[in-house]
Motif scaffolding. Structure first.
Motif, PDB file in Angstrom:
ATOM      1  N   MET A  49      26.175  17.644  -0.097  1.00 39.78           N
ATOM      2  CA  MET A  49      26.742  18.593  -0.993  1.00 39.78           C
ATOM      3  C   MET A  49      25.804  18.533  -2.230  1.00 39.78           C
ATOM      4  O   MET A  49      25.924  19.610  -2.846  1.00 39.78           O
ATOM      5  N   GLY A  50      25.052  17.665  -2.582  1.00 44.32           N
ATOM      6  CA  GLY A  50      24.029  17.860  -3.607  1.00 44.32           C
ATOM      7  C   GLY A  50      22.951  18.683  -3.063  1.00 44.32           C
ATOM      8  O   GLY A  50      22.605  19.713  -4.018  1.00 44.32           O
ATOM      9  N   ALA A  51      22.369  18.858  -1.746  1.00 45.28           N
ATOM     10  CA  ALA A  51      21.477  19.785  -1.409  1.00 45.28           C
ATOM     11  C   ALA A  51      22.006  21.114  -1.371  1.00 45.28           C
ATOM     12  O   ALA A  51      21.430  22.106  -1.972  1.00 45.28           O
ATOM     13  N   ARG A  52      23.404  21.518  -0.965  1.00 45.78           N
ATOM     14  CA  ARG A  52      24.155  22.695  -1.131  1.00 45.78           C
ATOM     15  C   ARG A  52      23.923  23.105  -2.533  1.00 45.78           C
ATOM     16  O   ARG A  52      23.826  24.492  -2.841  1.00 45.78           O
ATOM     17  N   ALA A  53      24.394  22.422  -3.280  1.00 49.02           N
ATOM     18  CA  ALA A  53      24.436  22.626  -4.813  1.00 49.02           C
ATOM     19  C   ALA A  53      23.068  23.090  -5.455  1.00 49.02           C
ATOM     20  O   ALA A  53      23.017  24.158  -6.163  1.00 49.02           O
ATOM     21  N   VAL A 188      23.487  18.716  -9.737  1.00 49.91           N
ATOM     22  CA  VAL A 188      23.730  18.226  -8.352  1.00 49.91           C
ATOM     23  C   VAL A 188      24.434  16.992  -8.333  1.00 49.91           C
ATOM     24  O   VAL A 188      24.949  16.714  -7.173  1.00 49.91           O
ATOM     25  N   VAL A 189      24.708  16.374  -9.718  1.00 48.56           N
ATOM     26  CA  VAL A 189      25.168  15.142  -9.588  1.00 48.56           C
ATOM     27  C   VAL A 189      26.601  15.083  -9.225  1.00 48.56           C
ATOM     28  O   VAL A 189      27.226  14.357  -8.475  1.00 48.56           O
ATOM     29  N   ARG A 190      27.614  16.187  -9.573  1.00 45.98           N
ATOM     30  CA  ARG A 190      28.847  16.074  -9.613  1.00 45.98           C
ATOM     31  C   ARG A 190      29.229  16.473  -8.071  1.00 45.98           C
ATOM     32  O   ARG A 190      30.016  15.633  -7.454  1.00 45.98           O
ATOM     33  N   PRO A 191      28.444  17.232  -7.553  1.00 46.97           N
ATOM     34  CA  PRO A 191      28.797  17.713  -6.088  1.00 46.97           C
ATOM     35  C   PRO A 191      28.267  16.589  -5.122  1.00 46.97           C
ATOM     36  O   PRO A 191      29.005  16.253  -4.086  1.00 46.97           O
ATOM     37  N   GLY A 195      30.643  14.972  -2.578  1.00 48.93           N
ATOM     38  CA  GLY A 195      30.572  14.663  -1.323  1.00 48.93           C
ATOM     39  C   GLY A 195      30.336  13.245  -0.767  1.00 48.93           C
ATOM     40  O   GLY A 195      30.768  13.015   0.248  1.00 48.93           O
ATOM     41  N   GLY A 196      29.854  12.201  -1.514  1.00 52.87           N
ATOM     42  CA  GLY A 196      29.592  11.041  -1.363  1.00 52.87           C
ATOM     43  C   GLY A 196      31.209  10.098  -1.200  1.00 52.87           C
ATOM     44  O   GLY A 196      31.605   9.608  -0.133  1.00 52.87           O
ATOM     45  N   ILE A 197      32.200  10.808  -2.051  1.00 52.67           N
ATOM     46  CA  ILE A 197      33.656  10.251  -2.040  1.00 52.67           C
ATOM     47  C   ILE A 197      34.382  10.919  -0.628  1.00 52.67           C
ATOM     48  O   ILE A 197      34.848  10.142   0.042  1.00 52.67           O
ATOM     49  N   LEU A 198      33.979  12.241  -0.288  1.00 46.07           N
ATOM     50  CA  LEU A 198      34.451  12.696   0.923  1.00 46.07           C
ATOM     51  C   LEU A 198      34.038  11.948   2.223  1.00 46.07           C
ATOM     52  O   LEU A 198      34.722  11.706   3.138  1.00 46.07           O
ATOM     53  N   GLY A 199      32.746  11.778   2.027  1.00 46.42           N
ATOM     54  CA  GLY A 199      32.044  11.089   3.394  1.00 46.42           C
ATOM     55  C   GLY A 199      32.596   9.568   3.459  1.00 46.42           C
ATOM     56  O   GLY A 199      33.015   9.336   4.559  1.00 46.42           O
ATOM     57  N   VAL A 200      32.774   8.836   2.346  1.00 48.85           N
ATOM     58  CA  VAL A 200      33.299   7.630   2.615  1.00 48.85           C
ATOM     59  C   VAL A 200      34.688   7.677   3.046  1.00 48.85           C
ATOM     60  O   VAL A 200      35.117   6.821   3.777  1.00 48.85           O
TER      61      VAL A 200
END
Length: 483
Positions: A49-53, A188-191, A195-200
């Protein structure tokens, strides 16, 4: 009842009710073991998500202007009719403004004036209520395009509005300016956090699904209900309190540090074992399990010691030729030779290889090194002669074999015995795997005397033992069980 019939019977009883507490216990166990799954998915999700943002970031520029619109023919008199007219015109413009901006006429005139085939910008307008004051904004990925579009709108708007509300004049209060910097920042922090929350969350959901579908044996009732087998004993996990200095951590009923509940559980196992042995006239007994680390060697050793305390003479044979460990479990350090050496020499009396366990009526037939070719040696015809010779040397002969869920050694040995004692570690192997392994052993036509549940949940204040140990040499695919 045959194992296949047991499976059909279990399969026809309908869906099993979900035990929430059991699911939570199973989920916690899986989470502790596979905690890296949600962590890894969280890292991957955050990175993705960070890379995408970062890669999809597009700077946006805004150009805006504030102005008033006044009717060309309006006049101001003492009665204020001109003001009233301007107010009505403003209200009408406020209604028609969005439609005029998005109309085909406005769009075509804009593109014609700018000399383009499409507009690189988004137009929005807002009217201040009860006034003829308007705020017009144009946002674009180009600061120059935003400025030019807005400036062109201001120029051509009176011509477009003339078709709707008549002639108007635009009086600029704040003219448009070329934006010097984008109004949106690369973030990129918020995305990444999202993404981290979704992954966990995805990782936890996967582990929860596994815990819902994973069926294991955890209680004596499970042994009877899920395996349709008799549970001869339940041994809780033994833990030693932390103390300064060296203490004996040998998992044995001879260890004075072992709790009374542990010793009582082994005595209970001995009583039930003797009852089954008398019923089946069993003298040579195979001890096996489904997977490595379920505690079969510790169960075999402590059962032998308990039988010795009851007055029986016992021979404990280490037939785990890949990973001999009985001597270590009993704290025996004297060098010795075992079954592997007897099979290689093709001669010699097995009684000459027996070594006593001090203070007991237990003798060991156990070597110090792993066999060079355990599969071939376990299928040797001489093995039957060795087991037959040991029958005459003691009241009971206990054969500790490799896990039957991985290797075929146990089935070959089971055919030479009178009964099978099957060790199950609570929550370790799945039910289908246990049943397949017991079915594999039953092909030897040797009766299953019963199961021993190791690592069972103990009541408050009680202890048990941990049967996990090293099984690094069970990884060879060429030595895995066939069939």
């Amino acid at each position: 009842m045959a194992m296949d019939e047991q499976k059909r019977e279990q399969g026809g009883t309908g869906p099993e009710k979900i035990d929430l507490l059991r699911v939570l216990e199973e989920f916690w166990k899986i989470l502790v073991r596979f905690l890296w799954v949600p962590i890894l998915l969280g890292i991957l999700g955050a990175a993705a998500m960070g890379a995408r943002a970062y890669l999809n970031y597009t700077p946006r520029y805004r150009s805006e202007a504030t102005f008033t619109i006044q009717s060309v023919g309006s006049s101001y008199d003492l009665a204020g009719t001109g003001n009233y007219y301007d107010k009505l015109a403003a209200e009408q413009l406020a209604i028609t403004f969005p439609f005029l901006l998005q109309s085909d006429l406005m769009q075509s005139m804009l593109m014609q004036e700018l000399g383009v085939t499409w507009l690189n910008g988004s137009i929005s307008a807002q009217a201040v209520p009860d006034t003829n004051l308007f705020l017009l904004q144009v946002t674009s990925s180009s600061a120059e395009d935003a400025y030019q579009i807005l400036d062109t709108i201001i120029q051509i708007y009176p011509r477009v509005a003339d078709y709707v509300v008549g002639s108007t004049n635009i009086e600029m209060l704040s003219p448009p300016e070329l934006a010097e910097a984008p109004y949106n920042q690369r973030n990129v922090v918020r995305p990444a956090v999202k993404g981290g929350i979704l992954g966990v969350g995805a990782g936890l959901a996967i582990l929860l699904c596994i815990s819902l579908t994973r069926k294991t044996v955890r209680t004596r009732e499970d042994v009877k209900k899920r395996l349709n087998a008799h549970c001869l004993g339940a041994i809780p996990t033994l833990s030693f309190k932390r103390r300064t200095g060296h203490i004996d951590r040998t998992v044995s009923i001879l260890n004075s540090k072992a709790s009374s509940s542990f010793q009582e559980s082994v005595r209970s196992l001995r009583i039930r074992f003797l009852r089954e042995a008398e019923k089946r006239q069993a003298k040579v007994v195979v001890v096996s399990s489904t997977l490595p680390g379920e505690g079969k060697t510790t169960v075999a050793a402590n059962l032998a010691l308990s039988l010795s305390q009851n007055g029986s003479s016992v021979i404990l044979v280490d037939l785990d030729l890949r990973n001999p460990s009985i001597k270590e479990r009993l704290g025996v350090t004297a060098p010795s030779k075992g079954v592997a050496e007897l099979l290689e020499s093709r001669q010699g009396d097995p009684a000459d290889y027996l070594i006593p366990v001090e203070g007991t009526r237990v003798r060991l037939l156990a070597g110090d090194k792993a066999a060079s070719d355990p599969k071939r040696q376990m299928e040797s015809r001489r093995l039957a002669a060795i087991v037959g010779a040991l029958r005459d040397e003691a009241d009971f002969v206990i054969l500790d074999t490799p896990p039957s869920g991985l290797l075929g050694d146990s089935a070959a040995v089971a055919a030479l015995s009178d009964g099978i004692l099957y060790v199950i570690r609570a929550g370790a192997a799945q039910v289908w795997h246990i049943m397949d392994s017991i079915q594999f052993l039953s092909n030897s036509r040797t009766a299953l005397m019963g199961c021993v549940l190791n690592g069972a949940k103990a009541s408050a204040g009680s202890y048990g033992y941990d049967g996990y140990h090293r099984y690094g040499r069970y990884g060879s695919k060429t030595e895995q069980r066939e069939g």
